[in-house]
Design an enzyme around this catalytic site. Structure first.
Site, PDB file in Angstrom:
ATOM      1  N   CYS A  61      13.139  11.603   6.830  1.00  0.00           N
ATOM      2  CA  CYS A  61      13.228  10.989   8.262  1.00  0.00           C
ATOM      3  C   CYS A  61      14.521  11.248   8.956  1.00  0.00           C
ATOM      4  CB  CYS A  61      12.601   9.489   8.674  1.00  0.00           C
ATOM      5  SG  CYS A  61      13.740   8.536   7.407  1.00  0.00           S
ATOM      6  N   LYS A 112       0.650  -1.219   0.078  1.00  0.00           N
ATOM      7  CA  LYS A 112      -0.061   0.059   0.056  1.00  0.00           C
ATOM      8  C   LYS A 112       0.983   1.161   0.018  1.00  0.00           C
ATOM      9  CE  LYS A 112      -1.907   2.956   2.828  1.00  0.00           C
ATOM     10  NZ  LYS A 112      -1.928   3.922   1.880  1.00  0.00           N
ATOM     11  N   GLU A 142       9.682   1.567  10.771  1.00  0.00           N
ATOM     12  CA  GLU A 142      10.478   2.732  10.391  1.00  0.00           C
ATOM     13  C   GLU A 142       9.868   3.997  10.555  1.00  0.00           C
ATOM     14  OE1 GLU A 142      13.586   2.698   9.908  1.00  0.00           O
ATOM     15  OE2 GLU A 142      13.721   0.633   9.167  1.00  0.00           O
ATOM     16  N   GLU A 160       8.919  16.292  15.308  1.00  0.00           N
ATOM     17  CA  GLU A 160       9.390  16.336  14.145  1.00  0.00           C
ATOM     18  C   GLU A 160       8.471  17.407  12.921  1.00  0.00           C
ATOM     19  OE1 GLU A 160       8.345  12.641  11.681  1.00  0.00           O
ATOM     20  OE2 GLU A 160      10.479  12.585  10.963  1.00  0.00           O
TER      21      GLU A 160
HETATM   22  P1  NAD Z   1       1.917   8.628   7.771  1.00  0.00           P
HETATM   23  O1  NAD Z   1       2.306   7.693   8.867  1.00  0.00           O
HETATM   24  O2  NAD Z   1       0.945   9.498   7.576  1.00  0.00           O
HETATM   25  O3  NAD Z   1       1.552   7.459   6.587  1.00  0.00           O
HETATM   26  C1  NAD Z   1       2.559   6.385   6.145  1.00  0.00           C
HETATM   27  C2  NAD Z   1       1.653   5.364   5.531  1.00  0.00           C
HETATM   28  O4  NAD Z   1       0.792   4.893   6.562  1.00  0.00           O
HETATM   29  C3  NAD Z   1       1.021   5.762   4.376  1.00  0.00           C
HETATM   30  O5  NAD Z   1       0.957   4.870   3.373  1.00  0.00           O
HETATM   31  C4  NAD Z   1      -0.495   6.030   4.873  1.00  0.00           C
HETATM   32  O6  NAD Z   1      -1.557   5.849   4.079  1.00  0.00           O
HETATM   33  C5  NAD Z   1      -0.393   4.740   5.688  1.00  0.00           C
HETATM   34  N1  NAD Z   1      -1.453   4.864   7.024  1.00  0.00           N
HETATM   35  C6  NAD Z   1      -2.020   6.018   7.649  1.00  0.00           C
HETATM   36  N2  NAD Z   1      -2.960   5.481   8.387  1.00  0.00           N
HETATM   37  C7  NAD Z   1      -2.801   4.292   8.556  1.00  0.00           C
HETATM   38  C8  NAD Z   1      -3.474   3.033   9.407  1.00  0.00           C
HETATM   39  N3  NAD Z   1      -4.326   3.476  10.469  1.00  0.00           N
HETATM   40  N4  NAD Z   1      -3.265   1.773   9.278  1.00  0.00           N
HETATM   41  C9  NAD Z   1      -2.326   1.699   8.306  1.00  0.00           C
HETATM   42  N5  NAD Z   1      -1.579   2.372   7.577  1.00  0.00           N
HETATM   43  C10 NAD Z   1      -1.876   3.689   7.443  1.00  0.00           C
HETATM   44  O7  NAD Z   1       3.639   9.038   7.099  1.00  0.00           O
HETATM   45  P2  NAD Z   1       3.595   9.874   5.835  1.00  0.00           P
HETATM   46  O8  NAD Z   1       3.191  11.208   6.127  1.00  0.00           O
HETATM   47  O9  NAD Z   1       3.510   9.390   4.747  1.00  0.00           O
HETATM   48  O10 NAD Z   1       5.564   9.959   5.959  1.00  0.00           O
HETATM   49  C11 NAD Z   1       6.119  10.725   6.802  1.00  0.00           C
HETATM   50  C12 NAD Z   1       6.626  10.361   7.923  1.00  0.00           C
HETATM   51  O11 NAD Z   1       7.386   9.008   7.616  1.00  0.00           O
HETATM   52  C13 NAD Z   1       7.452  10.783   8.851  1.00  0.00           C
HETATM   53  O12 NAD Z   1       7.308  10.855  10.232  1.00  0.00           O
HETATM   54  C14 NAD Z   1       8.849  10.425   8.682  1.00  0.00           C
HETATM   55  O13 NAD Z   1       9.863  10.571   9.474  1.00  0.00           O
HETATM   56  C15 NAD Z   1       8.448   8.743   8.414  1.00  0.00           C
HETATM   57  N6  NAD Z   1       9.534   8.158   7.623  1.00  0.00           N
HETATM   58  C16 NAD Z   1      10.554   7.326   8.388  1.00  0.00           C
HETATM   59  C17 NAD Z   1      11.453   6.755   7.474  1.00  0.00           C
HETATM   60  C18 NAD Z   1      12.406   5.612   8.088  1.00  0.00           C
HETATM   61  O14 NAD Z   1      13.012   4.950   7.616  1.00  0.00           O
HETATM   62  N7  NAD Z   1      12.414   5.722   9.489  1.00  0.00           N
HETATM   63  C19 NAD Z   1      11.629   6.866   5.853  1.00  0.00           C
HETATM   64  C20 NAD Z   1      10.745   8.023   5.474  1.00  0.00           C
HETATM   65  C21 NAD Z   1       9.822   8.297   6.421  1.00  0.00           C
END
Ligand code: NAD
Ligand code: MN
Length: 476
Positions: free
Chosen positions: A279, A170, A245, A380
């Site tokens: 991130c 997804k 992650e 963040e």
């Molecule tokens: P997000 O948590 O809003 O969404 C991540 C994913 O989860 C998306 O595909 C979203 O549709 C899905 N999602 C949302 N609600 C969900 C639920 N209830 N159940 C299952 N899936 C759900 O994150 P974002 O805004 O897409 O990305 C930014 C964040 O990601 C930042 O906090 C960043 O630090 C983190 N990030 C971490 C890494 C790492 O490797 N540690 C890498 C990139 C981004």
């Protein structure tokens, strides 16, 4: 209209629901994408479950060759993939090209691990032979964020396939395009239909359904700590194997003996890369007091020279943020910073350039004299915002760096090798770099301490997270 990809076919959703993608550089609607619901996710998981036996039977040489073909197909489609990603995320085209290259390299690397990561023979204290086998876990539910879509998707898909698992992916709802294209290229490379399925859709519906599905055995999630917490709770019901992650609030620790000519541009890009939507962004800048004023003066001069522009222009250094909603969130943090009494050194506003006014652009911003416990130093922001904090000695720098719920990344800038290693050992993060702002290498493990996550991606370490370890004993 972009459809789902299930069982090797592009299919519409059962409900007919769609998501409208908005170009972040212009604010214009540019593409409609099918938005998967619970029924669609269920179908994709059933298909992936049925594809398990066939994929597991593909021998190690053939699986290696399929993954190598996929790496090469990504390279052949480099420019088209990069343009799609650049437009969808708003990221500068030259960065998008690098990320497509990283995806190709990732499939190549894991192709090479298929026939090298196996079990062991164990010298047990019993009459007989003890063996371990590495076996596929089963259906993997992979959930990706929007900031580096094709790269992070590949970090999950490549090792999952290498270890013989099947996949329902997804992508983030706003950035599904390169994931769909990647799955099509995988089919072309010889990945059997049903092994790699893609269900774009809202996280609260499609993501939630995927994490809860009883046939999904492994969840690998990259995203915010807030959603990661929910994912871990949902996955607990049937004890799924989970990799998380999550977010970060990493520190750059700059000591007086650092070479400022080298540090300033690198420290700048270690937070402004991808417009700060990274991130690993070193969003807390810890400066030893004697160089504090000079560093900030020179850094702000560099910030003012940055070229903001349209993502597809070759000379653009910083594009828009991913969406207008996300820009609002970053601007709220800038407001919070002002109210908390931090000094705004530069930026802080929407740029005045008329060619940018329709996009979700934001000026790169520096806050100085930030209090280590203030919200902008703790939370963040995920945008082009640097929080500078002075320190007087090494122990204080370590204490400030570790004063965080997060523990993902960070950098140490010094010529003193003993200090560099001493501080690296003391910082509570999964990844730490010395005299560079980079932390990602395909060949080395990547992941977080504390609320930045569980498990590791990349390197050989990730293979253990995509396999079960079976112990077999044969009596003499
Ligand atoms: P997000 O948590 O809003 O969404 C991540 C994913 O989860 C998306 O595909 C979203 O549709 C899905 N999602 C949302 N609600 C969900 C639920 N209830 N159940 C299952 N899936 C759900 O994150 P974002 O805004 O897409 O990305 C930014 C964040 O990601 C930042 O906090 C960043 O630090 C983190 N990030 C971490 C890494 C790492 O490797 N540690 C890498 C990139 C981004
Ligand atoms: Mn989000």
């Amino acid at each position: 209209m972009e459809k789902l990809l299930i069982a090797g076919d592009r299919v519409p959703t059962v409900s007919g629901q769609t998501t409208q993608l908005i170009d972040p550089a212009t604010g214009e609607a540019w593409m409609e994408v099918a938005a998967a619901g619970v029924e669609d996710v269920d179908r994709a998981v059933q298909v992936a479950d049925q594809a398990r036996a066939g994929w597991r039977r593909v021998n190690s040489r053939d699986r290696t060759q399929i993954l190598l073909r996929l790496a090469n197909l990504i390279r052949e489609n480099r420019e088209a993939l990069a343009q799609l990603e650049s437009r969808n995320v708003g990221k500068p085209i030259r960065d998008a090209r690098d990320e497509v290259d990283l995806a190709a390299d990732c499939f190549e690397f894991y192709a090479g691990t298929v026939n090298k990561f196996g079990g062991t023979v164990n010298p047990v204290a019993a009459a007989g032979t003890s063996l371990t086998f590495r076996e596929p876990i089963g259906v993997c539910g992979l959930i990706a964020p929007w900031n580096f879509p094709i790269a992070i998707t590949s970090w999950k898909v490549a090792p999952a396939l290498a270890m013989g698992n099947t996949i329902v992916l997804k992508p983030a709802s706003q950035t599904p395009l390169t994931a769909l294209r990647l799955a099509e290229l995988a089919l072309e490379a010889g990945v059997p239909a049903g092994v790699f399925n893609v269900v774009p859709g809202p996280g609260s519906v499609a993501g939630n359904a995927l994490v809860r599905h009883p046939l999904v055995r492994k969840v690998s999630f990259t995203g915010s700590t807030e959603i990661g917490t929910q994912v871990m709770k949902l996955a607990a019901d049937d004890i799924k194997n989970v990799t998380l992650e999550l977010g970060g609030k990493s520190a750059n620790l700059v000591f007086v003996d650092a070479d400022l000519d080298k540090v300033i541009p690198k420290a700048m890009w270690s937070v402004l890369g991808n417009a700060g939507q990274d991130c690993c962004a070193r969003s807390r800048l810890l400066l030893e007091r004697p160089l504090y004023e000079e560093f900030l003066y020179r850094l702000s001069n560099e910030f003012k020279k940055l070229k903001l522009g349209m993502p597809l222009n070759d000379d653009t250094e910083i594009g828009p943020l991913v969406s207008f909603g996300h820009r609002d969130r970053v601007q709220e943090y800038i407001e919070i910073g002002r109210k908390e009494g931090a000094t705004l050194v530069c930026g802080g506003n929407i740029p005045a350039q008329t060619d940018l006014e329709k996009g979700a652009f934001l000026q790169p911003t520096i806050f100085a004299d930030v209090k280590p416990n203030s919200r902008i130093a703790q939370e963040e922001i995920f945008g082009p915002v640097v929080c500078a904090i002075p320190f007087d000695h090494e122990e204080e720098a370590i204490a400030i760096a570790n004063n965080s719920f997060y523990g993902l990344s960070g950098s140490i800038w010094t010529q003193d090798i003993s200090r560099a290693l001493r501080v690296a050992k003391a910082i509570e993060t999964g990844v730490i770099s010395i005299n560079t702002g980079h932390s990602v290498h395909l060949e080395a493990p990547f992941g977080g301490y504390k609320r930045s996550g569980i498990g590791r991606e990349l390197g050989l370490a990730v293979l253990a997270h995509y396999s079960e370890l079976k112990s077999v004993f044969i009596a003499d």
